[in-house]
Write a protein that holds these residues in place. Sequence first.
Motif, PDB file in Angstrom:
ATOM      1  N   ALA A 353       0.833  -1.212   0.000  1.00 55.37           N
ATOM      2  CA  ALA A 353       0.000   0.000   0.000  1.00 55.37           C
ATOM      3  C   ALA A 353       0.864   1.257   0.000  1.00 55.37           C
ATOM      4  O   ALA A 353       1.991   1.257   0.506  1.00 55.37           O
ATOM      5  N   ASP A 354       0.324   2.325  -0.555  1.00 55.92           N
ATOM      6  CA  ASP A 354       1.069   3.585  -0.638  1.00 55.92           C
ATOM      7  C   ASP A 354       1.422   4.138   0.731  1.00 55.92           C
ATOM      8  O   ASP A 354       2.430   4.836   0.876  1.00 55.92           O
ATOM      9  N   ASP A 355       0.577   3.853   1.744  1.00 53.49           N
ATOM     10  CA  ASP A 355       0.850   4.373   3.087  1.00 53.49           C
ATOM     11  C   ASP A 355       1.646   3.384   3.943  1.00 53.49           C
ATOM     12  O   ASP A 355       1.871   3.627   5.129  1.00 53.49           O
ATOM     13  N   ASP A 356       2.106   2.299   3.347  1.00 51.29           N
ATOM     14  CA  ASP A 356       2.936   1.324   4.070  1.00 51.29           C
ATOM     15  C   ASP A 356       4.339   1.896   4.264  1.00 51.29           C
ATOM     16  O   ASP A 356       4.872   2.592   3.396  1.00 51.29           O
ATOM     17  N   ASP A 357       4.939   1.600   5.420  1.00 49.55           N
ATOM     18  CA  ASP A 357       6.299   2.081   5.699  1.00 49.55           C
ATOM     19  C   ASP A 357       7.309   1.586   4.666  1.00 49.55           C
ATOM     20  O   ASP A 357       8.378   2.189   4.498  1.00 49.55           O
ATOM     21  N   HIS A 358       6.992   0.492   3.994  1.00 47.41           N
ATOM     22  CA  HIS A 358       7.926  -0.106   3.037  1.00 47.41           C
ATOM     23  C   HIS A 358       7.581   0.230   1.591  1.00 47.41           C
ATOM     24  O   HIS A 358       8.145  -0.377   0.673  1.00 47.41           O
ATOM     25  N   ALA A 359       6.692   1.188   1.362  1.00 52.66           N
ATOM     26  CA  ALA A 359       6.257   1.491  -0.004  1.00 52.66           C
ATOM     27  C   ALA A 359       7.431   1.911  -0.881  1.00 52.66           C
ATOM     28  O   ALA A 359       7.569   1.443  -2.028  1.00 52.66           O
ATOM     29  N   PHE A 360       8.289   2.774  -0.368  1.00 53.83           N
ATOM     30  CA  PHE A 360       9.441   3.225  -1.156  1.00 53.83           C
ATOM     31  C   PHE A 360      10.369   2.057  -1.476  1.00 53.83           C
ATOM     32  O   PHE A 360      10.796   1.879  -2.627  1.00 53.83           O
ATOM     33  N   ASP A 361      10.685   1.263  -0.470  1.00 54.40           N
ATOM     34  CA  ASP A 361      11.581   0.124  -0.679  1.00 54.40           C
ATOM     35  C   ASP A 361      10.990  -0.875  -1.675  1.00 54.40           C
ATOM     36  O   ASP A 361      11.725  -1.465  -2.477  1.00 54.40           O
ATOM     37  N   ALA A 362       9.674  -1.059  -1.602  1.00 53.05           N
ATOM     38  CA  ALA A 362       9.037  -1.998  -2.530  1.00 53.05           C
ATOM     39  C   ALA A 362       9.182  -1.517  -3.971  1.00 53.05           C
ATOM     40  O   ALA A 362       9.498  -2.302  -4.880  1.00 53.05           O
ATOM     41  N   ASP A 363       8.980  -0.223  -4.192  1.00 56.51           N
ATOM     42  CA  ASP A 363       9.132   0.313  -5.543  1.00 56.51           C
ATOM     43  C   ASP A 363      10.584   0.194  -6.021  1.00 56.51           C
ATOM     44  O   ASP A 363      10.849  -0.107  -7.191  1.00 56.51           O
ATOM     45  N   LEU A 364      11.513   0.444  -5.113  1.00 49.37           N
ATOM     46  CA  LEU A 364      12.927   0.368  -5.476  1.00 49.37           C
ATOM     47  C   LEU A 364      13.318  -1.061  -5.849  1.00 49.37           C
ATOM     48  O   LEU A 364      14.006  -1.301  -6.849  1.00 49.37           O
ATOM     49  N   ARG A 365      12.875  -2.017  -5.028  1.00 47.94           N
ATOM     50  CA  ARG A 365      13.185  -3.417  -5.328  1.00 47.94           C
ATOM     51  C   ARG A 365      12.537  -3.849  -6.643  1.00 47.94           C
ATOM     52  O   ARG A 365      13.104  -4.643  -7.391  1.00 47.94           O
ATOM     53  N   SER A 366      11.355  -3.313  -6.922  1.00 47.13           N
ATOM     54  CA  SER A 366      10.689  -3.656  -8.184  1.00 47.13           C
ATOM     55  C   SER A 366      11.534  -3.236  -9.373  1.00 47.13           C
ATOM     56  O   SER A 366      11.650  -3.973 -10.363  1.00 47.13           O
ATOM     57  N   ALA A 367      12.138  -2.047  -9.284  1.00 43.41           N
ATOM     58  CA  ALA A 367      12.985  -1.580 -10.383  1.00 43.41           C
ATOM     59  C   ALA A 367      14.169  -2.522 -10.598  1.00 43.41           C
ATOM     60  O   ALA A 367      14.520  -2.858 -11.736  1.00 43.41           O
ATOM     61  N   VAL A 368      14.779  -2.949  -9.505  1.00 45.25           N
ATOM     62  CA  VAL A 368      15.926  -3.862  -9.618  1.00 45.25           C
ATOM     63  C   VAL A 368      15.491  -5.192 -10.221  1.00 45.25           C
ATOM     64  O   VAL A 368      16.175  -5.759 -11.087  1.00 45.25           O
ATOM     65  N   LEU A 369      14.348  -5.685  -9.782  1.00 42.97           N
ATOM     66  CA  LEU A 369      13.859  -6.955 -10.308  1.00 42.97           C
ATOM     67  C   LEU A 369      13.510  -6.856 -11.791  1.00 42.97           C
ATOM     68  O   LEU A 369      13.757  -7.779 -12.562  1.00 42.97           O
ATOM     69  N   LEU A 370      12.927  -5.735 -12.185  1.00 40.59           N
ATOM     70  CA  LEU A 370      12.588  -5.556 -13.595  1.00 40.59           C
ATOM     71  C   LEU A 370      13.841  -5.677 -14.459  1.00 40.59           C
ATOM     72  O   LEU A 370      13.817  -6.302 -15.528  1.00 40.59           O
ATOM     73  N   GLN A 371      14.939  -5.082 -14.002  1.00 36.05           N
ATOM     74  CA  GLN A 371      16.167  -5.211 -14.789  1.00 36.05           C
ATOM     75  C   GLN A 371      16.681  -6.649 -14.777  1.00 36.05           C
ATOM     76  O   GLN A 371      17.130  -7.171 -15.801  1.00 36.05           O
ATOM     77  N   ASP A 372      16.610  -7.294 -13.610  1.00 31.65           N
ATOM     78  CA  ASP A 372      17.049  -8.690 -13.534  1.00 31.65           C
ATOM     79  C   ASP A 372      16.271  -9.576 -14.507  1.00 31.65           C
ATOM     80  O   ASP A 372      16.794 -10.580 -15.011  1.00 31.65           O
ATOM     81  N   LEU A 373      15.004  -9.195 -14.749  1.00 36.26           N
ATOM     82  CA  LEU A 373      14.155  -9.976 -15.647  1.00 36.26           C
ATOM     83  C   LEU A 373      14.287  -9.526 -17.100  1.00 36.26           C
ATOM     84  O   LEU A 373      13.511  -9.948 -17.961  1.00 36.26           O
ATOM     85  N   GLY A 374      15.286  -8.665 -17.379  1.00 36.85           N
ATOM     86  CA  GLY A 374      15.514  -8.213 -18.743  1.00 36.85           C
ATOM     87  C   GLY A 374      14.587  -7.109 -19.192  1.00 36.85           C
ATOM     88  O   GLY A 374      14.466  -6.848 -20.400  1.00 36.85           O
ATOM     89  N   ARG A 375      13.946  -6.433 -18.259  1.00 41.61           N
ATOM     90  CA  ARG A 375      12.991  -5.370 -18.589  1.00 41.61           C
ATOM     91  C   ARG A 375      13.565  -4.020 -18.153  1.00 41.61           C
ATOM     92  O   ARG A 375      12.989  -3.289 -17.361  1.00 41.61           O
ATOM     93  N   SER A 376      14.733  -3.695 -18.707  1.00 40.77           N
ATOM     94  CA  SER A 376      15.476  -2.506 -18.278  1.00 40.77           C
ATOM     95  C   SER A 376      14.707  -1.221 -18.515  1.00 40.77           C
ATOM     96  O   SER A 376      14.727  -0.304 -17.684  1.00 40.77           O
ATOM     97  N   ALA A 377      14.034  -1.102 -19.662  1.00 42.48           N
ATOM     98  CA  ALA A 377      13.294   0.128 -19.955  1.00 42.48           C
ATOM     99  C   ALA A 377      12.231   0.380 -18.894  1.00 42.48           C
ATOM    100  O   ALA A 377      12.055   1.517 -18.421  1.00 42.48           O
ATOM    101  N   GLU A 378      11.527  -0.681 -18.484  1.00 42.54           N
ATOM    102  CA  GLU A 378      10.512  -0.539 -17.440  1.00 42.54           C
ATOM    103  C   GLU A 378      11.143  -0.151 -16.103  1.00 42.54           C
ATOM    104  O   GLU A 378      10.566   0.614 -15.330  1.00 42.54           O
ATOM    105  N   ALA A 379      12.328  -0.715 -15.846  1.00 41.15           N
ATOM    106  CA  ALA A 379      13.022  -0.384 -14.596  1.00 41.15           C
ATOM    107  C   ALA A 379      13.322   1.103 -14.526  1.00 41.15           C
ATOM    108  O   ALA A 379      13.081   1.762 -13.508  1.00 41.15           O
ATOM    109  N   HIS A 380      13.850   1.657 -15.614  1.00 42.73           N
ATOM    110  CA  HIS A 380      14.195   3.077 -15.616  1.00 42.73           C
ATOM    111  C   HIS A 380      12.937   3.953 -15.604  1.00 42.73           C
ATOM    112  O   HIS A 380      12.940   5.040 -15.018  1.00 42.73           O
ATOM    113  N   GLU A 381      11.861   3.487 -16.238  1.00 44.79           N
ATOM    114  CA  GLU A 381      10.588   4.224 -16.174  1.00 44.79           C
ATOM    115  C   GLU A 381      10.071   4.273 -14.744  1.00 44.79           C
ATOM    116  O   GLU A 381       9.572   5.312 -14.288  1.00 44.79           O
TER     117      GLU A 381
END
Length: 579
Positions: A353-381
């Motif tokens: 959730a947006d109001d979760d204490d871990h919301a920022f970290d979750a978004d950051l980890r998502s970007a890293v995972l997107l690149q790991d999965l070969g989806r670099s453009a989505e990661a940078h977006e």
Amino acid sequence: MLSRWSKFKQVRHFAAAGLAALVLAGCATVSGSSGRSSANAKQPLDHLVVAVPDEDHDLMAQLLAGEMALTRTDLKASSAAYGRAMRLSPDPKVAEQAAALAIATRDVDGAQAAIARWQALGGKPAPLAQARAQLALSQGDTVEARRQLEILVGTGDPDAWRQFGRVLVSGRDAAQSAQLLEAVATPQRLPNDPQAWLAMSELGDKLGRHAYAVQIAEAAVKRFGTADTYAWLGQMKYHEGDKNGAKVWFDKALAKDPKNTHLRLAYATLLGQGGDYAAAAHMLDSGPQNADTYAMRAALAARAHDTKTINRLYNQLQHSPEDVRQSSAYLLGQMAEMLDKKDDALKWYDQVADDDDHAFDADLRSAVLLQDLGRSAEAHEQLAQMQTDYLDQPTQLRRTYEVDAELYMDEQQYAQAERAFSRALQVTPDDPGLLYGRALAYASAGQTDQAINDFRHLLKLKPDDTDASNALGYTLADANRDLPEAQRLIEQARAARPDDPAIQDSWGWLQYRLGHLDQAETTLRGAWAAHKDADVGVHLGEVLWKQGRQDDARRVFDEVRKIDPQSNNLHNTLKRLNP
């Protein structure tokens, strides 16, 4: 060689006082004659006169001025405004705020005047005594502070002991607060409420009066015998080093209230702090579960590198009640990552959730995972969107730029990495980590002068930074320039971390530049044996090639290809050695 980084993983409350009423004065008369209107006749509103007070006598203006000053954290200006407001307002809340601000700014006369006004307007005895005690404490008047604190706890106000604790916590002299605690919060005076006893015991422990804290804790056990009192005494015993005594009291607490997850978490935390992870995990395995118990169980399993238990917990948590599962979305994402279920991890992070204490970290980890999965453009977006979302939060904004830069570095897009590091440095200038990262980007892009400038600037900020010394020394050696300076820098790094393969590689490469091929080979072989890094292998292969041992060099280069098939360093070296 340049060391590689590893992948990463108040609200102020104010009850506003009443509004001031503007007084409309004057009369409206309409003149006219026998049904005829005159073009020159004045309109009714022309006769309306509004009496507007000057600013010093305008309550609303003073309240607004006080609030605006608070938003600027200008306590003196806010105190002055509330001091004027309290003289205009019949609301005791305004005088109460004026008193609090005057005490905070050490305005003794202003505080006394505000407290007197507050009392005259009907302020309640308990908060008045609290304010007077705070004022006395700020002046170092222990006798008056004690008198007011005794009045406070003697009022019978249900919040009196909480207010008492707030006074002592706000005191600037811990020894003075501790003295007052022992003098006033005696077993004879404390109320028939176990939570008040536990609060005073905890406060005593924080103020350095451990004997008093234990005395109150033991008395609370005898008087109330609740699970909370048993657990608190167990915690006290644990911090004294009496682990067996702690276990006895926590066992009693759990026997008293076996379904209390708070107690089980507290006990497990103590066991974990003592290194008994198996016992801590066992403590939490049975009984009611919630988001906190799952989180601690997962942390204990991760610490023990127990993938089997993490997998079991992951399955359990996925089938837990909806409220537990929703509040544990970030934990589920983390566990999915540990189990190499990257797509699942992305789905869980998306549910944080947006109001979760871990919301920022979750978004950051998502970007890293997107690149790991070969989806670099989505990661940078994703990171670009985060840079917009966190534009007014410097810490988070800096991190989004840094991660963006690190992803570009992994993609070997060094110009984009440099730009991202530079944007981060605009947010936090002279940040050592960012300077180091940008220098790496410059060096990797062949912009040697810019890299050297950043490394030298970093060493001015942190002269003893081993990584920076090694990096600058290596960069100079790699460019075959200022070799005496490079030698001095790498020697400093070797003295600090003699077994570091990256520093060994730098030393070996320097020896190569100096023409000491045998010493270069020996050092680089040691670094290559310690850590099969592609850059180290390329350096070793080049030294072997220059020694006339091309077959040995080719074997090393073949190993490098297996480690990093896309190595630009290998490609450029082979092109240079065998055009």
